[in-house]
Design a protein around this motif. Structure first.
Motif, PDB file in Angstrom:
ATOM      1  N   HIS A 262       6.730  -0.453 -24.442  1.00 44.23           N
ATOM      2  CA  HIS A 262       7.599   0.601 -23.913  1.00 44.23           C
ATOM      3  C   HIS A 262       6.996   1.214 -22.650  1.00 44.23           C
ATOM      4  O   HIS A 262       7.249   2.385 -22.330  1.00 44.23           O
ATOM      5  CB  HIS A 262       7.812   1.696 -24.969  1.00 44.23           C
ATOM      6  N   LEU A 263       6.209   0.414 -21.928  1.00 41.98           N
ATOM      7  CA  LEU A 263       5.574   0.901 -20.715  1.00 41.98           C
ATOM      8  C   LEU A 263       6.629   1.362 -19.713  1.00 41.98           C
ATOM      9  O   LEU A 263       7.653   0.707 -19.514  1.00 41.98           O
ATOM     10  CB  LEU A 263       4.735  -0.223 -20.101  1.00 41.98           C
ATOM     11  N   LYS A 264       6.368   2.489 -19.075  1.00 42.54           N
ATOM     12  CA  LYS A 264       7.324   3.044 -18.112  1.00 42.54           C
ATOM     13  C   LYS A 264       6.590   3.657 -16.935  1.00 42.54           C
ATOM     14  O   LYS A 264       5.376   3.883 -16.985  1.00 42.54           O
ATOM     15  CB  LYS A 264       8.208   4.098 -18.784  1.00 42.54           C
ATOM     16  N   ILE A 265       7.326   3.918 -15.869  1.00 45.06           N
ATOM     17  CA  ILE A 265       6.760   4.552 -14.681  1.00 45.06           C
ATOM     18  C   ILE A 265       6.134   5.888 -15.070  1.00 45.06           C
ATOM     19  O   ILE A 265       6.711   6.677 -15.822  1.00 45.06           O
ATOM     20  CB  ILE A 265       7.856   4.764 -13.617  1.00 45.06           C
ATOM     21  N   GLY A 266       4.930   6.129 -14.557  1.00 48.84           N
ATOM     22  CA  GLY A 266       4.220   7.353 -14.873  1.00 48.84           C
ATOM     23  C   GLY A 266       3.190   7.209 -15.966  1.00 48.84           C
ATOM     24  O   GLY A 266       2.278   8.036 -16.087  1.00 48.84           O
ATOM     25  N   ASP A 267       3.315   6.122 -16.787  1.00 51.81           N
ATOM     26  CA  ASP A 267       2.273   5.850 -17.781  1.00 51.81           C
ATOM     27  C   ASP A 267       0.985   5.500 -17.032  1.00 51.81           C
ATOM     28  O   ASP A 267       1.009   5.030 -15.890  1.00 51.81           O
ATOM     29  CB  ASP A 267       2.661   4.698 -18.686  1.00 51.81           C
TER      30      ASP A 267
ATOM     31  N   ILE B 173       3.492   2.372 -11.144  1.00 55.44           N
ATOM     32  CA  ILE B 173       4.440   2.659 -10.069  1.00 55.44           C
ATOM     33  C   ILE B 173       5.768   1.957 -10.329  1.00 55.44           C
ATOM     34  O   ILE B 173       6.840   2.523 -10.137  1.00 55.44           O
ATOM     35  CB  ILE B 173       3.873   2.209  -8.705  1.00 55.44           C
ATOM     36  N   THR B 174       5.669   0.696 -10.772  1.00 53.66           N
ATOM     37  CA  THR B 174       6.858  -0.112 -11.045  1.00 53.66           C
ATOM     38  C   THR B 174       6.658  -0.841 -12.366  1.00 53.66           C
ATOM     39  O   THR B 174       5.577  -1.380 -12.624  1.00 53.66           O
ATOM     40  CB  THR B 174       7.093  -1.143  -9.923  1.00 53.66           C
ATOM     41  N   ALA B 175       7.690  -0.876 -13.199  1.00 55.42           N
ATOM     42  CA  ALA B 175       7.615  -1.569 -14.480  1.00 55.42           C
ATOM     43  C   ALA B 175       9.000  -2.086 -14.847  1.00 55.42           C
ATOM     44  O   ALA B 175       9.755  -1.453 -15.583  1.00 55.42           O
ATOM     45  CB  ALA B 175       7.072  -0.651 -15.573  1.00 55.42           C
ATOM     46  N   ARG B 176       9.336  -3.253 -14.319  1.00 57.82           N
ATOM     47  CA  ARG B 176      10.634  -3.853 -14.642  1.00 57.82           C
ATOM     48  C   ARG B 176      10.580  -5.357 -14.339  1.00 57.82           C
ATOM     49  O   ARG B 176       9.974  -5.788 -13.350  1.00 57.82           O
ATOM     50  CB  ARG B 176      11.767  -3.202 -13.858  1.00 57.82           C
ATOM     51  N   GLY B 177      11.200  -6.148 -15.191  1.00 54.79           N
ATOM     52  CA  GLY B 177      11.270  -7.581 -14.965  1.00 54.79           C
ATOM     53  C   GLY B 177       9.899  -8.215 -14.839  1.00 54.79           C
ATOM     54  O   GLY B 177       9.064  -8.133 -15.735  1.00 54.79           O
ATOM     55  N   ASP B 178       9.673  -8.876 -13.691  1.00 50.51           N
ATOM     56  CA  ASP B 178       8.384  -9.504 -13.421  1.00 50.51           C
ATOM     57  C   ASP B 178       7.440  -8.588 -12.658  1.00 50.51           C
ATOM     58  O   ASP B 178       6.359  -9.032 -12.254  1.00 50.51           O
ATOM     59  CB  ASP B 178       8.592 -10.790 -12.602  1.00 50.51           C
ATOM     60  N   ASP B 179       7.835  -7.359 -12.441  1.00 53.89           N
ATOM     61  CA  ASP B 179       7.069  -6.443 -11.600  1.00 53.89           C
ATOM     62  C   ASP B 179       6.383  -5.358 -12.419  1.00 53.89           C
ATOM     63  O   ASP B 179       7.047  -4.540 -13.072  1.00 53.89           O
ATOM     64  CB  ASP B 179       7.969  -5.784 -10.552  1.00 53.89           C
ATOM     65  N   LEU B 180       5.071  -5.388 -12.371  1.00 54.60           N
ATOM     66  CA  LEU B 180       4.258  -4.315 -12.953  1.00 54.60           C
ATOM     67  C   LEU B 180       3.215  -3.953 -11.904  1.00 54.60           C
ATOM     68  O   LEU B 180       2.297  -4.734 -11.635  1.00 54.60           O
ATOM     69  CB  LEU B 180       3.585  -4.771 -14.252  1.00 54.60           C
ATOM     70  N   VAL B 181       3.377  -2.814 -11.284  1.00 55.41           N
ATOM     71  CA  VAL B 181       2.525  -2.396 -10.178  1.00 55.41           C
ATOM     72  C   VAL B 181       1.823  -1.107 -10.561  1.00 55.41           C
ATOM     73  O   VAL B 181       2.445  -0.168 -11.090  1.00 55.41           O
ATOM     74  CB  VAL B 181       3.347  -2.202  -8.887  1.00 55.41           C
ATOM     75  N   VAL B 182       0.525  -1.045 -10.289  1.00 55.63           N
ATOM     76  CA  VAL B 182      -0.307   0.091 -10.686  1.00 55.63           C
ATOM     77  C   VAL B 182      -0.966   0.692  -9.456  1.00 55.63           C
ATOM     78  O   VAL B 182      -1.462  -0.027  -8.579  1.00 55.63           O
ATOM     79  CB  VAL B 182      -1.392  -0.357 -11.692  1.00 55.63           C
ATOM     80  N   ARG B 183      -0.963   2.017  -9.410  1.00 50.75           N
ATOM     81  CA  ARG B 183      -1.593   2.728  -8.305  1.00 50.75           C
ATOM     82  C   ARG B 183      -3.113   2.607  -8.407  1.00 50.75           C
ATOM     83  O   ARG B 183      -3.692   2.767  -9.480  1.00 50.75           O
ATOM     84  CB  ARG B 183      -1.200   4.199  -8.326  1.00 50.75           C
TER      85      ARG B 183
ATOM     86  N   SER C 169       0.847  -1.205   0.000  1.00 49.64           N
ATOM     87  CA  SER C 169       0.000   0.000   0.000  1.00 49.64           C
ATOM     88  C   SER C 169       0.874   1.244   0.000  1.00 49.64           C
ATOM     89  O   SER C 169       1.140   1.848   1.031  1.00 49.64           O
ATOM     90  CB  SER C 169      -0.930  -0.009   1.217  1.00 49.64           C
ATOM     91  N   THR C 170       1.332   1.586  -1.165  1.00 44.75           N
ATOM     92  CA  THR C 170       2.164   2.788  -1.301  1.00 44.75           C
ATOM     93  C   THR C 170       1.872   3.464  -2.613  1.00 44.75           C
ATOM     94  O   THR C 170       1.869   2.823  -3.662  1.00 44.75           O
ATOM     95  CB  THR C 170       3.661   2.447  -1.225  1.00 44.75           C
ATOM     96  N   PRO C 171       1.637   4.761  -2.604  1.00 43.13           N
ATOM     97  CA  PRO C 171       1.390   5.477  -3.842  1.00 43.13           C
ATOM     98  C   PRO C 171       2.657   5.983  -4.499  1.00 43.13           C
ATOM     99  O   PRO C 171       2.624   6.581  -5.551  1.00 43.13           O
ATOM    100  CB  PRO C 171       0.525   6.653  -3.387  1.00 43.13           C
ATOM    101  N   GLY C 172       3.809   5.767  -3.871  1.00 46.25           N
ATOM    102  CA  GLY C 172       5.046   6.322  -4.397  1.00 46.25           C
ATOM    103  C   GLY C 172       5.645   5.458  -5.477  1.00 46.25           C
ATOM    104  O   GLY C 172       5.454   4.258  -5.534  1.00 46.25           O
ATOM    105  N   ASP C 173       6.443   6.077  -6.386  1.00 47.99           N
ATOM    106  CA  ASP C 173       7.128   5.317  -7.416  1.00 47.99           C
ATOM    107  C   ASP C 173       8.520   4.942  -6.932  1.00 47.99           C
ATOM    108  O   ASP C 173       8.886   5.142  -5.776  1.00 47.99           O
ATOM    109  CB  ASP C 173       7.170   6.092  -8.739  1.00 47.99           C
ATOM    110  N   ASP C 174       9.343   4.353  -7.807  1.00 47.91           N
ATOM    111  CA  ASP C 174      10.665   3.870  -7.405  1.00 47.91           C
ATOM    112  C   ASP C 174      11.578   4.977  -6.907  1.00 47.91           C
ATOM    113  O   ASP C 174      12.515   4.732  -6.157  1.00 47.91           O
ATOM    114  CB  ASP C 174      11.329   3.159  -8.583  1.00 47.91           C
ATOM    115  N   SER C 175      11.333   6.213  -7.330  1.00 50.02           N
ATOM    116  CA  SER C 175      12.183   7.324  -6.906  1.00 50.02           C
ATOM    117  C   SER C 175      11.659   8.002  -5.653  1.00 50.02           C
ATOM    118  O   SER C 175      12.236   8.965  -5.174  1.00 50.02           O
ATOM    119  CB  SER C 175      12.293   8.353  -8.039  1.00 50.02           C
TER     120      SER C 175
END
Length: 317
Positions: A307-312, A267-277, A250-256
């Motif tokens: 090309h999904l990235k954090i912030g999309d 929030i996260t988009a790398r490897g096996d991790d795709l996390v959405v707020r 339960s966190t609204p923050g991104d990796d930075s």
């Protein structure tokens, strides 16, 4: 016992199989007409029809059941009872009184909860901890007739609607067998209408994900709206089905460490991790998805192909 069986989907097959194994005289099997499905609109028979023909049972598939011809055919069987399991049509009054001992329905909920066409789906979506099966006498009002027997079962924390329906169909077959064997001694219990809840027919729009909902709510939709309409969202104006997901941290923050902003943002988009707020400060971890016109795939494969990235942001078109 002389029985007319009425059912259509796979979930009705265990009940018909049990009646057959119990040695009842199944004088006719009524099911929906064959329909086109899949690529090329190839004509497919209902699962009930396939089982019935394999076991030498007489099959009827009337396109309309309110005609005089259909009503006369149904009455001509002189059945002791009609058994109805997910037939897909509401029976006119003449059908309810034609069998000598009435029409018995196997309904996949603990009535009067979840009357309607999709009880297992809505039980999962609404976060119920348990559900079950009810046998009942059919009356004119939808799923309102007197209860014969009930059996409850817990809903698994990760159980999908198809998985739950598979279990309930077996429970229902056993309960039906027990109901018919005890029909002379069971005292039907009237339902309390004030306690009734409803499980309406699913619509395609039900599956559209509202990212302002909590992650747990969306995760239940992912499981509950299978196999149709599925929980889905949009990415770059293309539909994306979510097949498996779990509630993330339960966190609204991104990796930075910055606020991710709006619901539906990555929030996260790398490897096996795709996390959405999601709403209420929650996050949903996607595990298996299906892009439009493509196969089901793992999140890793999806991320490798986009090309999904954090912030999309996921959402409507």
């Amino acid at each position: 016992m002389r029985i007319v069986f009425m059912g259509t989907p796979e979930s009705a097959v265990p009940s018909l199989r049990r009646l057959f194994e119990d040695g009842h005289d199944i004088v006719a099997v009524w099911t929906q007409p064959d329909k086109p499905a899949g690529r090329g609109d190839k004509i497919h028979s209902p699962p009930i029809k396939e089982f019935a023909l394999e076991h030498g049972l007489h099959v009827a598939q009337p396109k309309k059941i309110k005609t005089d011809e259909a009503k006369e055919l149904f009455a001509s069987y002189n059945a002791d009872v009609a058994v109805v399991v997910a037939y897909g049509r509401i029976l006119p009054p003449e059908y309810l009184t034609a069998p000598r001992r009435g029409c018995i329905n196997v309904h996949f909920s603990l009535l009067p909860l979840y009357r309607g066409a999709a009880p297992a789906n809505w039980a999962i979506v609404n976060g119920e901890k348990k559900t079950g099966v009810t046998t009942m006498f059919l009356e004119e009002e939808l799923d309102s007739g007197p209860i014969l027997l009930q059996r409850e079962t817990l809903i698994g924390e990760t159980e999908t609607a198809p998985e739950l329906m598979q279990r309930l169909s077996e429970v229902g077959a056993n309960l039906l067998s027990e109901t018919l064997s005890q029909l002379d001694v069971i005292t039907p219990s009237p339902q309390r209408d004030l306690d009734a809840t409803f499980a309406p027919l699913l619509a395609k729009t039900d599956g559209l994900i509202d990212w302002s909902s909590s992650a747990s709510t969306i995760e239940r939709c992912v499981r509950g709206f299978q196999p149709w309409p599925n929980a889905y969202t949009f990415h770059n104006s293309h539909r994306l089905i979510i097949w498996r997901a779990s509630v993330g941290d339960s966190t609204p923050g991104d990796d930075s460490g910055h606020d991710a902003g709006q619901d539906g943002e990555v929030i996260t988009a790398r490897g096996d991790d795709l996390v959405v707020r999601c709403g209420e400060g929650t996050a949903l971890r996607l595990l298996e998805v299906q892009p439009e016109a493509k196969r089901r795939m793992s999140v890793r494969d999806f991320l490798n192909g986009t090309h999904l990235k954090i912030g999309d942001r996921f959402g409507t078109i």
